[in-house]
Design an enzyme around this catalytic site. Structure first.
Site, mmCIF file in Angstrom:
data_model
loop_
_atom_site.group_PDB
_atom_site.id
_atom_site.type_symbol
_atom_site.label_atom_id
_atom_site.label_comp_id
_atom_site.label_asym_id
_atom_site.label_seq_id
_atom_site.Cartn_x
_atom_site.Cartn_y
_atom_site.Cartn_z
ATOM 1 N N CYS A 199 38.253 48.778 44.211
ATOM 2 C CA CYS A 199 39.543 49.370 44.602
ATOM 3 C C CYS A 199 40.702 48.512 44.105
ATOM 4 C CB CYS A 199 39.624 49.517 46.121
ATOM 5 S SG CYS A 199 38.403 50.643 46.796
ATOM 6 N N ARG A 242 35.698 58.014 46.382
ATOM 7 C CA ARG A 242 36.862 57.997 45.480
ATOM 8 C C ARG A 242 37.173 59.418 45.032
ATOM 9 N NH1 ARG A 242 37.444 52.674 44.578
ATOM 10 N NH2 ARG A 242 35.504 51.507 44.800
#
Ligand code: BEZ
Length: 218
Positions: A55, A132
């Site tokens: 991330c 995601r």
């Protein structure tokens, strides 16, 4: 945070062509409401957690490319279950360590109400981490494309830009983006809709497979 969201059963079925469910929430740039982003493109994306390796690389690269999204009149909005103060601390670390400021909003979704409305988590999932997910939302608020990557694989920012370019070119030119399309290369024409056009086509493929702006089918 409040949301005009569908039931979780409907949410799991959010599809291309659906109106993105509206919501209001706290974010790193203050309160945000999805509807306020109408009239521009919006990429809304979830990430599993703050302070995680993949991330962090995504946010660093997105912040570095933020002007490219801006140039295409596209806002970015991120979302995770982490608290606003976790987001703040993470963005501070990213600025200090990578010398880049993440200025697009990161929404806190501690109860997963937004994540569920968008199908970023399965309705029955008790795990608080979202996958995601990425939603490309057009200026009318319609979901035009979605991607879903696993937690252990980062998104490609050039691919996000290419998808945005393709969606915008499709709208502007009323064409179709072929495999591996990149900006500056031709779109395809929508196929003929009448048998007369099919029979009148010069070559056997011209009625359904022809570049836009290329009348001779070459
Ligand atoms: C990451 O961003 O590195 C990550 C997040 C959740 C699970 C695994 C990896």
């Amino acid at each position: 945070m409040s949301t005009e969201h569908p039931t979780s059963q409907q949410a799991a079925g959010l599809r291309i062509g659906d109106l993105a469910p509206d919501f209001e929430a706290r974010s790193t740039v203050g309160p945000v409401r999805l509807k306020d982003f109408r009239e521009r493109w919006l990429i809304l994306f979830s990430h599993p957690a703050d302070f995680t390796p993949v991330c962090t690389t995504e946010f660093v690269e997105l912040a570095r490319e933020a002007q490219e999204f801006e140039r295409r009149d596209c806002a970015l909005m991120a979302l995770s279950v982490d608290s606003l103060f976790s987001h703040f601390a993470w963005l501070r670390l990213i600025r200090d360590r990578f010398d880049v400021e993440v200025r697009f909003p990161i929404v806190e979704d501690p109860t997963l109400v937004i994540g569920r409305a968008f199908g970023m988590v399965a309705p029955q999932d008790s795990d608080s981490a979202t996958v995601r997910s990425t939603f490309f939302i057009d200026p009318e608020g319609v979901v035009r494309a979605m991607t879903c990557y696993p937690a252990n694989m980062g998104r490609s920012i050039p691919e996000m830009l290419r998808m945005l370019d393709a969606l915008q070119a499709i709208d502007e030119q009323n064409g179709l983006a072929p495999a591996n399309w990149t900006p500056g290369t031709p779109l395809l024409q929508p196929p003929s809709q009448t048998l007369d056009d099919v029979f009148a086509a010069q070559r056997e493929t011209d009625w359904f497979l022809r570049e836009a702006g290329n009348g001779d089918g070459a």
